[in-house]
Design a protein around this motif. Sequence first.
Motif, PDB file in Angstrom:
ATOM      1  N   PRO A 173       0.798  -1.226   0.285  1.00 13.92           N
ATOM      2  CA  PRO A 173       0.057  -0.028  -0.096  1.00 13.92           C
ATOM      3  C   PRO A 173       0.754   1.303   0.023  1.00 13.92           C
ATOM      4  O   PRO A 173       2.200   1.195   0.285  1.00 13.92           O
ATOM      5  CB  PRO A 173      -0.795  -0.097   1.408  1.00 13.92           C
ATOM      6  CG  PRO A 173       0.166  -1.102   2.112  1.00 13.92           C
ATOM      7  CD  PRO A 173       0.629  -1.874   1.183  1.00 13.92           C
ATOM      8  N   SER A 174       0.345   2.202  -0.340  1.00 13.61           N
ATOM      9  CA  SER A 174       0.826   3.471  -0.549  1.00 13.61           C
ATOM     10  C   SER A 174       1.364   3.978   0.984  1.00 13.61           C
ATOM     11  O   SER A 174       0.581   3.978   1.961  1.00 13.61           O
ATOM     12  CB  SER A 174       0.054   4.451  -1.115  1.00 13.61           C
ATOM     13  OG  SER A 174       0.536   5.795  -0.839  1.00 13.61           O
TER      14      SER A 174
ATOM     15  N   TYR B  45      -2.701  10.347  -1.514  1.00 15.41           N
ATOM     16  CA  TYR B  45      -2.988   9.536  -2.661  1.00 15.41           C
ATOM     17  C   TYR B  45      -4.644   9.625  -3.197  1.00 15.41           C
ATOM     18  O   TYR B  45      -4.953   9.513  -4.145  1.00 15.41           O
ATOM     19  CB  TYR B  45      -2.301   7.920  -2.645  1.00 15.41           C
ATOM     20  CG  TYR B  45      -2.763   7.263  -3.920  1.00 15.41           C
ATOM     21  CD1 TYR B  45      -2.463   7.353  -4.997  1.00 15.41           C
ATOM     22  CD2 TYR B  45      -3.195   5.747  -3.522  1.00 15.41           C
ATOM     23  CE1 TYR B  45      -2.596   6.631  -6.263  1.00 15.41           C
ATOM     24  CE2 TYR B  45      -3.384   4.937  -4.762  1.00 15.41           C
ATOM     25  CZ  TYR B  45      -3.187   5.349  -5.934  1.00 15.41           C
ATOM     26  OH  TYR B  45      -3.194   4.412  -6.928  1.00 15.41           O
ATOM     27  N   GLU B  46      -5.189   9.447  -2.048  1.00 14.52           N
ATOM     28  CA  GLU B  46      -6.668   9.459  -2.065  1.00 14.52           C
ATOM     29  C   GLU B  46      -7.053  10.549  -2.806  1.00 14.52           C
ATOM     30  O   GLU B  46      -8.202  10.756  -3.481  1.00 14.52           O
ATOM     31  CB  GLU B  46      -7.270   9.198  -0.484  1.00 14.52           C
ATOM     32  CG  GLU B  46      -8.723   9.003  -0.863  1.00 14.52           C
ATOM     33  CD  GLU B  46      -9.410   7.820  -1.429  1.00 14.52           C
ATOM     34  OE1 GLU B  46     -10.328   7.561  -2.035  1.00 14.52           O
ATOM     35  OE2 GLU B  46      -8.387   6.736  -1.524  1.00 14.52           O
ATOM     36  N   ALA B  47      -6.812  11.915  -2.132  1.00 10.23           N
ATOM     37  CA  ALA B  47      -6.860  13.088  -2.617  1.00 10.23           C
ATOM     38  C   ALA B  47      -6.605  13.032  -4.233  1.00 10.23           C
ATOM     39  O   ALA B  47      -7.294  13.850  -4.955  1.00 10.23           O
ATOM     40  CB  ALA B  47      -6.072  14.126  -1.890  1.00 10.23           C
ATOM     41  N   TRP B  48      -5.655  12.634  -4.586  1.00  6.67           N
ATOM     42  CA  TRP B  48      -5.451  12.696  -6.271  1.00  6.67           C
ATOM     43  C   TRP B  48      -6.254  11.878  -6.681  1.00  6.67           C
ATOM     44  O   TRP B  48      -6.796  12.357  -7.988  1.00  6.67           O
ATOM     45  CB  TRP B  48      -3.973  12.031  -6.403  1.00  6.67           C
ATOM     46  CG  TRP B  48      -3.494  12.060  -7.807  1.00  6.67           C
ATOM     47  CD1 TRP B  48      -2.809  12.939  -8.580  1.00  6.67           C
ATOM     48  CD2 TRP B  48      -3.892  10.939  -8.712  1.00  6.67           C
ATOM     49  NE1 TRP B  48      -2.821  12.956  -9.790  1.00  6.67           N
ATOM     50  CE2 TRP B  48      -3.547  11.330 -10.128  1.00  6.67           C
ATOM     51  CE3 TRP B  48      -4.373   9.881  -8.672  1.00  6.67           C
ATOM     52  CZ2 TRP B  48      -3.634  10.819 -11.200  1.00  6.67           C
ATOM     53  CZ3 TRP B  48      -4.598   8.993  -9.775  1.00  6.67           C
ATOM     54  CH2 TRP B  48      -4.265   9.542 -10.989  1.00  6.67           C
TER      55      TRP B  48
ATOM     56  N   THR C 232       2.141   8.919 -14.909  1.00 11.59           N
ATOM     57  CA  THR C 232       3.405   9.365 -14.326  1.00 11.59           C
ATOM     58  C   THR C 232       2.661  10.215 -12.815  1.00 11.59           C
ATOM     59  O   THR C 232       3.152  10.136 -11.810  1.00 11.59           O
ATOM     60  CB  THR C 232       4.031  10.288 -14.891  1.00 11.59           C
ATOM     61  OG1 THR C 232       4.619   9.330 -16.178  1.00 11.59           O
ATOM     62  CG2 THR C 232       5.266  10.600 -14.005  1.00 11.59           C
ATOM     63  N   GLU C 233       1.503  11.017 -13.059  1.00 11.30           N
ATOM     64  CA  GLU C 233       1.070  11.794 -12.104  1.00 11.30           C
ATOM     65  C   GLU C 233       0.467  10.808 -10.827  1.00 11.30           C
ATOM     66  O   GLU C 233       0.607  11.060  -9.841  1.00 11.30           O
ATOM     67  CB  GLU C 233       0.040  12.482 -12.501  1.00 11.30           C
ATOM     68  CG  GLU C 233       0.246  13.905 -13.256  1.00 11.30           C
ATOM     69  CD  GLU C 233       0.735  13.291 -14.763  1.00 11.30           C
ATOM     70  OE1 GLU C 233       0.369  12.187 -15.166  1.00 11.30           O
ATOM     71  OE2 GLU C 233       1.221  14.288 -15.486  1.00 11.30           O
ATOM     72  N   GLU C 234      -0.234   9.600 -11.429  1.00 12.31           N
ATOM     73  CA  GLU C 234      -0.563   8.813 -10.397  1.00 12.31           C
ATOM     74  C   GLU C 234       0.718   8.283  -9.415  1.00 12.31           C
ATOM     75  O   GLU C 234       0.380   7.842  -8.242  1.00 12.31           O
ATOM     76  CB  GLU C 234      -1.226   7.632 -10.962  1.00 12.31           C
ATOM     77  CG  GLU C 234      -2.109   6.688  -9.790  1.00 12.31           C
ATOM     78  CD  GLU C 234      -2.905   5.708 -10.562  1.00 12.31           C
ATOM     79  OE1 GLU C 234      -3.551   4.844  -9.937  1.00 12.31           O
ATOM     80  OE2 GLU C 234      -3.233   5.799 -11.810  1.00 12.31           O
TER      81      GLU C 234
ATOM     82  N   ALA D  45       1.785  10.553  -7.129  1.00  8.48           N
ATOM     83  CA  ALA D  45       0.998  10.759  -6.039  1.00  8.48           C
ATOM     84  C   ALA D  45       1.024   9.625  -5.081  1.00  8.48           C
ATOM     85  O   ALA D  45       0.997   9.798  -3.854  1.00  8.48           O
ATOM     86  CB  ALA D  45      -0.533  10.912  -6.504  1.00  8.48           C
ATOM     87  N   PHE D  46       1.127   8.282  -5.424  1.00  9.22           N
ATOM     88  CA  PHE D  46       1.390   6.988  -4.768  1.00  9.22           C
ATOM     89  C   PHE D  46       2.444   7.158  -3.704  1.00  9.22           C
ATOM     90  O   PHE D  46       2.592   6.741  -2.673  1.00  9.22           O
ATOM     91  CB  PHE D  46       1.217   5.865  -5.640  1.00  9.22           C
ATOM     92  CG  PHE D  46       1.522   4.613  -4.822  1.00  9.22           C
ATOM     93  CD1 PHE D  46       0.257   4.020  -4.469  1.00  9.22           C
ATOM     94  CD2 PHE D  46       2.706   4.036  -4.633  1.00  9.22           C
ATOM     95  CE1 PHE D  46       0.432   2.763  -3.602  1.00  9.22           C
ATOM     96  CE2 PHE D  46       2.481   2.678  -3.866  1.00  9.22           C
ATOM     97  CZ  PHE D  46       1.437   2.194  -3.493  1.00  9.22           C
ATOM     98  N   HIS D  47       3.687   7.785  -4.365  1.00  7.98           N
ATOM     99  CA  HIS D  47       4.946   7.817  -3.782  1.00  7.98           C
ATOM    100  C   HIS D  47       5.016   9.237  -2.934  1.00  7.98           C
ATOM    101  O   HIS D  47       6.046   9.393  -2.189  1.00  7.98           O
ATOM    102  CB  HIS D  47       6.163   7.408  -4.325  1.00  7.98           C
ATOM    103  CG  HIS D  47       6.030   6.059  -4.799  1.00  7.98           C
ATOM    104  ND1 HIS D  47       6.368   4.936  -3.995  1.00  7.98           N
ATOM    105  CD2 HIS D  47       5.671   5.414  -6.035  1.00  7.98           C
ATOM    106  CE1 HIS D  47       6.367   3.823  -4.473  1.00  7.98           C
ATOM    107  NE2 HIS D  47       6.093   4.129  -6.019  1.00  7.98           N
TER     108      HIS D  47
END
Length: 288
Positions: A124-125, A131-134, A268-270, A273-275
């Motif tokens: 998980p992140s 990440y949830e906001a993204w 790439t944006e996701e 955001a994950f990291h």
Amino acid sequence: MTDNTISPDPRPALTELPDSPFEVGYKRPPKDKQFVKGRSGNPKGRPKRPEGILIREIFDSPQLLKDGSKISTREASVRQILKGAMDGNARAFRSFLRLMNEAGLFRKEAIKHPHVIYYDDNSPSQFPAQYEAWKQKNAAEKAEQAKKEQAVNGSATEASPLDQRPNARGSVSTPGRRSSLAKDENMIAIFKRLVAERKTFTQNGKKRTVTVAEAILLKNCNTALQNHSIAFNNILRLAEQGGEFLDRNDPAKVGKPLLMPRKRFESTEELLAFHGADIVHLPKKPED
């Protein structure tokens, strides 16, 4: 035996008006209808053209084909470029490649990076809130984009299509080739219409039906393989434009190896955001 009878005069008979001292008839109008001597029939004169040159008028001027039909100078120029490119003319082939690029007719394919290392990671992140906001922001943007596309498609459907508009004779026009003197077509529009036409092409003894653009490229390829120097230079120019001269095994040209997760993120944006990371633009190295 010849007929010596005289045919009657087709001109109307002269009539004599009560107030006119001469006969009125063919090419002899009444006095009150004649031009006054010394006065111009067009006192305002010929309207003056605006100063300068309008390029559109030059390309809109008609050109007569051998079959008697007319096309615009604009379309005649594009046809000449296509004919020269089909014949292997180097200058015409360069113009053909430029028009293909401007029209966006070269398909851009995603090239697999040879120095990308993929890894499987189902952890998980470490930044769940970010990440949830993204993901919520991305979903809202996609919904807004879909709403706009639906509105555009809906308005286009409600509007009357071009192939259903009545023509000058009152009948419904059918889809097909547009008028060669259409005022709303520029060179790119004409080029896209002409290169999309189908043409029968012979390759390796077999007939193929391809577009005019494909026929021009295949014709130059086949001619280049027959030791034709000009056609070979055309193919080299095409290969250079397609990235065939790039050494994808040289890290100095294609970049350093990348570490990417396998089949997890759509963009790439996701991934960032994950990291919990952002794109960092490094300052340019000063020139020596």
